[in-house]
Design an enzyme around this catalytic site. Structure first.
Site, PDB file in Angstrom:
ATOM      1  N   LYS A 236       0.948  -1.174  -0.059  1.00 17.35           N
ATOM      2  CA  LYS A 236      -0.107  -0.085  -0.004  1.00 17.35           C
ATOM      3  C   LYS A 236       0.861   1.341  -0.031  1.00 17.35           C
ATOM      4  O   LYS A 236       1.787   1.351   0.556  1.00 17.35           O
ATOM      5  CB  LYS A 236      -1.015   0.106   1.231  1.00 17.35           C
ATOM      6  CG  LYS A 236      -2.083   0.745   1.205  1.00 17.35           C
ATOM      7  CD  LYS A 236      -3.006   0.280   0.256  1.00 17.35           C
ATOM      8  CE  LYS A 236      -4.406   0.688   0.355  1.00 17.35           C
ATOM      9  NZ  LYS A 236      -5.570  -0.281  -0.244  1.00 17.35           N
TER      10      LYS A 236
HETATM   11  N1  GLU Z   1      -7.555   0.139  -3.226  1.00 17.73           N
HETATM   12  C1  GLU Z   1      -8.322  -1.220  -3.661  1.00 17.73           C
HETATM   13  C2  GLU Z   1      -8.044  -1.927  -2.375  1.00 17.73           C
HETATM   14  O1  GLU Z   1      -7.954  -1.480  -1.127  1.00 17.73           O
HETATM   15  C3  GLU Z   1      -7.756  -1.813  -4.883  1.00 17.73           C
HETATM   16  C4  GLU Z   1      -6.349  -2.488  -4.765  1.00 17.73           C
HETATM   17  C5  GLU Z   1      -5.648  -2.763  -6.282  1.00 17.73           C
HETATM   18  O2  GLU Z   1      -6.676  -2.987  -7.094  1.00 17.73           O
HETATM   19  O3  GLU Z   1      -4.551  -3.135  -6.246  1.00 17.73           O
HETATM   20  O4  GLU Z   1      -8.254  -3.255  -2.448  1.00 17.73           O
END
Ligand code: GLU
Length: 416
Positions: free
Chosen positions: A104
């Site tokens: 993240k």
């Molecule tokens: N931000 C989204 C999540 O928390 C999508 C992450 C992604 O597609 O890599 O799942």
């Protein structure tokens, strides 16, 4: 008290480890991120001032595939939040069995205070700072809170410039014109509705039988509202940071969605039907299904006690604290956990990445059908684990994910 989401996820992992009888030896590897990077980002503002923003990229695990996870822009971002979110990504990809790890990124900024040009410069500078870490087969960012397809277009362009060639697979959730996938923008919302259908089916219920309240009207809440509405559920309340719109007979979701596209606060929406309530009232709206689609730590010991619903479907990451979880369980409210309920986004990110690698473009229906298949199969596995371990759906989902991650660590062994 400030509730720490990283402590939350570690505690829940520990409980799942004990309940699922998972060996401690390799579990400890999964408890911590592999790498945490902090960056300082100088940006020239429109008035000529220079501001330095703080950012992070936490790479939790790449044992099952490249690191994967969104980038969020928020004024409250900090390392522990990004750590927790990176762990949830690893668990999420493992529970639905797609070949990604977890990561993240975040920048501490209130994006509503920046102009579009300032946001572009910030995004490009952040991309430059984390460029050595990311790549189509290394770490693949995507949108998260306050970022979208436009943000991904800037990340993609900056990365491609630095590498001297187009690299569409370095991000997912990008615009379709830049080889994004059809159905990606709506995917998390659709996955939330699929999760709701799956849990309702256990009680012989269908979407037209239920009323729904949605907290948060961003990338996830807006599309979830649309999909609930289209499939016959009655959406009785939606909220953003400005307030709540409520109508016991069902809100006019198409008009509200159209209105929200202009980024105007929901408190200024007026169609003569929807009643206005203040933000905190969202928890007390009588409904069958409550969908937290905003930030972490929304359902705590206080709000869990006032909810008037039978189901909670966690569209956000980490919306429920441990104390909140206990109260929901005591009150017999059924919960579908975040790592399953909001996995639609990363599942379609996976489809986008596969299309990019293969130089293919899939039709929207194919994407939607495959999303449904993956989630339905994974839900079956979680239910089996729940029965086997006599535990909650959350703990069962964690056990399913942890078994895959820990087993992968074990057969790989520890380097050197
Ligand atoms: N931000 C989204 C999540 O928390 C999508 C992450 C992604 O597609 O890599 O799942």
């Amino acid at each position: 008290m400030n509730y720490n989401p990283y402590v939350n996820v570690q505690n829940v992992m520990e409980e799942a480890r004990k309940t699922g009888g998972i060996d401690r030896r390799f579990f400890d590897v999964i408890k911590h991120p592999q790498r945490e990077t902090k960056v300082y980002l100088p940006v020239e503002m429109d008035d000529g001032e220079v501001r330095v923003f703080e950012g992070w990229r936490v790479q939790h695990s790449n044992i099952r595939g490249p690191f994967k996870g969104g980038i969020r822009f928020h004024q409250d971002c900090d390392l522990d939040e990004i750590r927790a979110l990176s762990v949830w990504m690893s668990l999420k990809c493992a529970v639905v069995d797609i070949p990604f790890g977890g990561a993240k990124g975040g920048v501490r900024v209130n994006p509503s205070e920046l102009s579009r040009r300032e946001l572009e410069r910030l995004t490009r500078r952040y991309t430059f700072a984390i460029e050595p870490l990311i790549g189509p087969d290394k770490d693949i960012p995507a949108p998260d809170v306050n970022t979208d397809a436009q943000t991904m277009a800037w990340v993609l362009d900056t990365y491609s410039m630095l590498n001297g060639r187009p690299c569409p697979g370095v991000v997912t959730g990008k615009p379709v014109e830049l080889r994004g996938s059809r159905g990606r923008a709506s995917a998390t919302g659709k996955g939330v509705v699929i999760s709701t259908k799956l849990i309702l089916a256990r009680s012989g219920l269908k979407l037209p039988d239920v009323s729904v309240t949605i907290q948060g009207f961003g990338n996830v809440g807006r599309y979830a509202a649309k999909a609930f509405h289209e499939q016959g559920a009655k959406v009785v309340a939606v909220s953003d940071i400005s307030g709540v719109l409520y109508d016991a007979d069902g809100l006019d979701i198409p008009s509200i969605s159209e209105f929200a596209k202009t980024k105007a606060p929901l408190s200024t929406f007026n169609d003569g039907h929807a009643e206005h309530l203040s933000v905190g009232d969202i928890f007390a709206v009588p409904c069958d299904v409550f969908v937290p689609a905003a930030l972490e730590n929304q359902i705590d010991e206080t709000t869990a006690a006032v909810l008037k619903c039978s189901y909670v479907i966690e569209a956000a990451n980490g919306p429920t604290t441990e104390a909140g979880d206990r109260i929901l369980a005591e009150r017999g409210i059924q919960l579908v956990p975040d790592i399953f309920a909001n996995s639609g986004g990363v599942i379609v990110s996976y489809f986008e990445w596969v299309q990019n690698i293969q130089e293919l473009t899939w039709e929207r229906d194919r994407v939607t059908d495959m999303l449904d298949d993956i989630m339905s199969r994974a839900f079956g596995e979680v239910l089996e684990e729940m029965a086997r371990s006599s535990c909650s759906l959350r703990i069962a989902a964690y056990i399913v994910a942890l078994k895959k991650l820990v087993y992968a660590e074990e057969i790989k062994g520890i380097f050197p």
